[in-house]
Design a protein around this motif. Sequence first.
Motif, PDB file in Angstrom:
ATOM      1  N   ILE A 263      12.519  29.586  50.295  1.00  0.00           N
ATOM      2  CA  ILE A 263      12.474  30.161  48.908  1.00  0.00           C
ATOM      3  C   ILE A 263      12.445  28.901  47.617  1.00  0.00           C
ATOM      4  O   ILE A 263      11.888  28.992  46.864  1.00  0.00           O
ATOM      5  N   ASP A 264      13.735  28.286  47.899  1.00  0.00           N
ATOM      6  CA  ASP A 264      13.993  27.187  47.061  1.00  0.00           C
ATOM      7  C   ASP A 264      12.876  26.148  46.920  1.00  0.00           C
ATOM      8  O   ASP A 264      12.390  25.780  45.924  1.00  0.00           O
ATOM      9  N   GLU A 265      12.105  26.051  48.032  1.00  0.00           N
ATOM     10  CA  GLU A 265      10.925  25.097  48.208  1.00  0.00           C
ATOM     11  C   GLU A 265       9.576  25.730  47.642  1.00  0.00           C
ATOM     12  O   GLU A 265       9.084  25.099  46.762  1.00  0.00           O
ATOM     13  N   ILE A 266       9.291  26.918  47.753  1.00  0.00           N
ATOM     14  CA  ILE A 266       8.125  27.395  47.458  1.00  0.00           C
ATOM     15  C   ILE A 266       8.272  28.018  45.920  1.00  0.00           C
ATOM     16  O   ILE A 266       7.050  27.975  45.326  1.00  0.00           O
ATOM     17  N   ALA A 267       9.290  28.010  45.364  1.00  0.00           N
ATOM     18  CA  ALA A 267       9.658  28.709  44.309  1.00  0.00           C
ATOM     19  C   ALA A 267      10.081  27.401  43.275  1.00  0.00           C
ATOM     20  O   ALA A 267      10.566  27.972  42.123  1.00  0.00           O
ATOM     21  N   LYS A 268       9.851  26.075  43.423  1.00  0.00           N
ATOM     22  CA  LYS A 268      10.602  25.164  42.616  1.00  0.00           C
ATOM     23  C   LYS A 268      10.025  25.107  41.415  1.00  0.00           C
ATOM     24  O   LYS A 268      10.621  24.533  40.401  1.00  0.00           O
ATOM     25  N   ASN A 269       8.906  25.448  41.356  1.00  0.00           N
ATOM     26  CA  ASN A 269       7.991  25.569  40.145  1.00  0.00           C
ATOM     27  C   ASN A 269       8.249  26.833  39.182  1.00  0.00           C
ATOM     28  O   ASN A 269       7.468  26.869  37.855  1.00  0.00           O
ATOM     29  N   LEU A 270       8.287  27.711  39.739  1.00  0.00           N
ATOM     30  CA  LEU A 270       8.939  29.083  39.097  1.00  0.00           C
ATOM     31  C   LEU A 270       9.782  28.790  38.027  1.00  0.00           C
ATOM     32  O   LEU A 270      11.041  28.267  38.280  1.00  0.00           O
ATOM     33  N   ILE A 271       9.444  29.170  36.554  1.00  0.00           N
ATOM     34  CA  ILE A 271      10.627  29.009  35.684  1.00  0.00           C
ATOM     35  C   ILE A 271      11.446  29.998  35.503  1.00  0.00           C
ATOM     36  O   ILE A 271      11.039  31.225  35.459  1.00  0.00           O
ATOM     37  N   LEU A 272      12.714  29.547  35.414  1.00  0.00           N
ATOM     38  CA  LEU A 272      13.750  30.628  34.909  1.00  0.00           C
ATOM     39  C   LEU A 272      14.269  30.347  33.663  1.00  0.00           C
ATOM     40  O   LEU A 272      14.797  28.917  33.567  1.00  0.00           O
ATOM     41  N   THR A 273      14.471  30.905  32.878  1.00  0.00           N
ATOM     42  CA  THR A 273      14.929  30.645  31.431  1.00  0.00           C
ATOM     43  C   THR A 273      15.733  31.793  30.907  1.00  0.00           C
ATOM     44  O   THR A 273      15.318  32.822  30.985  1.00  0.00           O
ATOM     45  N   THR A 274      16.442  31.246  29.890  1.00  0.00           N
ATOM     46  CA  THR A 274      17.450  32.284  29.225  1.00  0.00           C
ATOM     47  C   THR A 274      16.471  32.508  28.068  1.00  0.00           C
ATOM     48  O   THR A 274      16.880  33.555  27.198  1.00  0.00           O
ATOM     49  N   GLU A 275      15.542  31.723  27.544  1.00  0.00           N
ATOM     50  CA  GLU A 275      14.825  32.146  26.381  1.00  0.00           C
ATOM     51  C   GLU A 275      14.039  33.307  26.573  1.00  0.00           C
ATOM     52  O   GLU A 275      13.554  33.748  27.628  1.00  0.00           O
ATOM     53  N   PHE A 276      13.407  34.031  25.540  1.00  0.00           N
ATOM     54  CA  PHE A 276      12.543  34.873  25.652  1.00  0.00           C
ATOM     55  C   PHE A 276      11.187  34.605  25.031  1.00  0.00           C
ATOM     56  O   PHE A 276      10.116  35.549  25.389  1.00  0.00           O
ATOM     57  N   ALA A 277      10.995  33.326  24.695  1.00  0.00           N
ATOM     58  CA  ALA A 277       9.791  32.894  24.479  1.00  0.00           C
ATOM     59  C   ALA A 277       9.656  31.373  24.562  1.00  0.00           C
ATOM     60  O   ALA A 277      10.742  30.831  24.375  1.00  0.00           O
ATOM     61  N   MET A 278       8.516  30.778  25.086  1.00  0.00           N
ATOM     62  CA  MET A 278       8.321  29.556  25.544  1.00  0.00           C
ATOM     63  C   MET A 278       7.117  28.960  24.666  1.00  0.00           C
ATOM     64  O   MET A 278       6.030  29.388  24.698  1.00  0.00           O
ATOM     65  N   PRO A 279       7.309  27.815  23.707  1.00  0.00           N
ATOM     66  CA  PRO A 279       6.189  27.585  23.017  1.00  0.00           C
ATOM     67  C   PRO A 279       5.090  26.919  23.725  1.00  0.00           C
ATOM     68  O   PRO A 279       3.792  27.132  23.249  1.00  0.00           O
TER      69      PRO A 279
END
Length: 144
Positions: A29-45
Amino acid sequence: MFGLFGKNEKEIEELIANKQYDELSTSVIDEIAKNLILTTEFAMPEYKITQRLEIITAECVFGMNMFRDMFASIRDIVGGRSSASQKVLRDARKTCLTELRREALIAGADAVIGVDLDYSEVSGDGKSMLMVVASGTAVKLQAI
């Protein structure tokens, strides 16, 4: 590439192709999801949220080792940091975020926004367990 993770490479590739992420190890999972973004933000510019998929959560419960508990109680008396307890907290956080990535993959998300971590102690019968819950909103993104 994935053959080191308990299943042969063909089995793992088949699970990934069939989106059976719940049967994959944490390392995969770590390998295939390494580009998946996890953020505390609610919007990303730099991204436009094209679809809010669902609220997702991951729950992890860790037992505190009896010896760690004993040494942590000594630290309570004499003061100082408990590196053993800090390691359990760090491992619990990392594991819970990996499980959140797994849930995001299952939902078909590109990212999880508004990530929140909650820590609780579950105890009884002289035993102490650490519960970590990670939650957020799984979303689809488009680069701007």
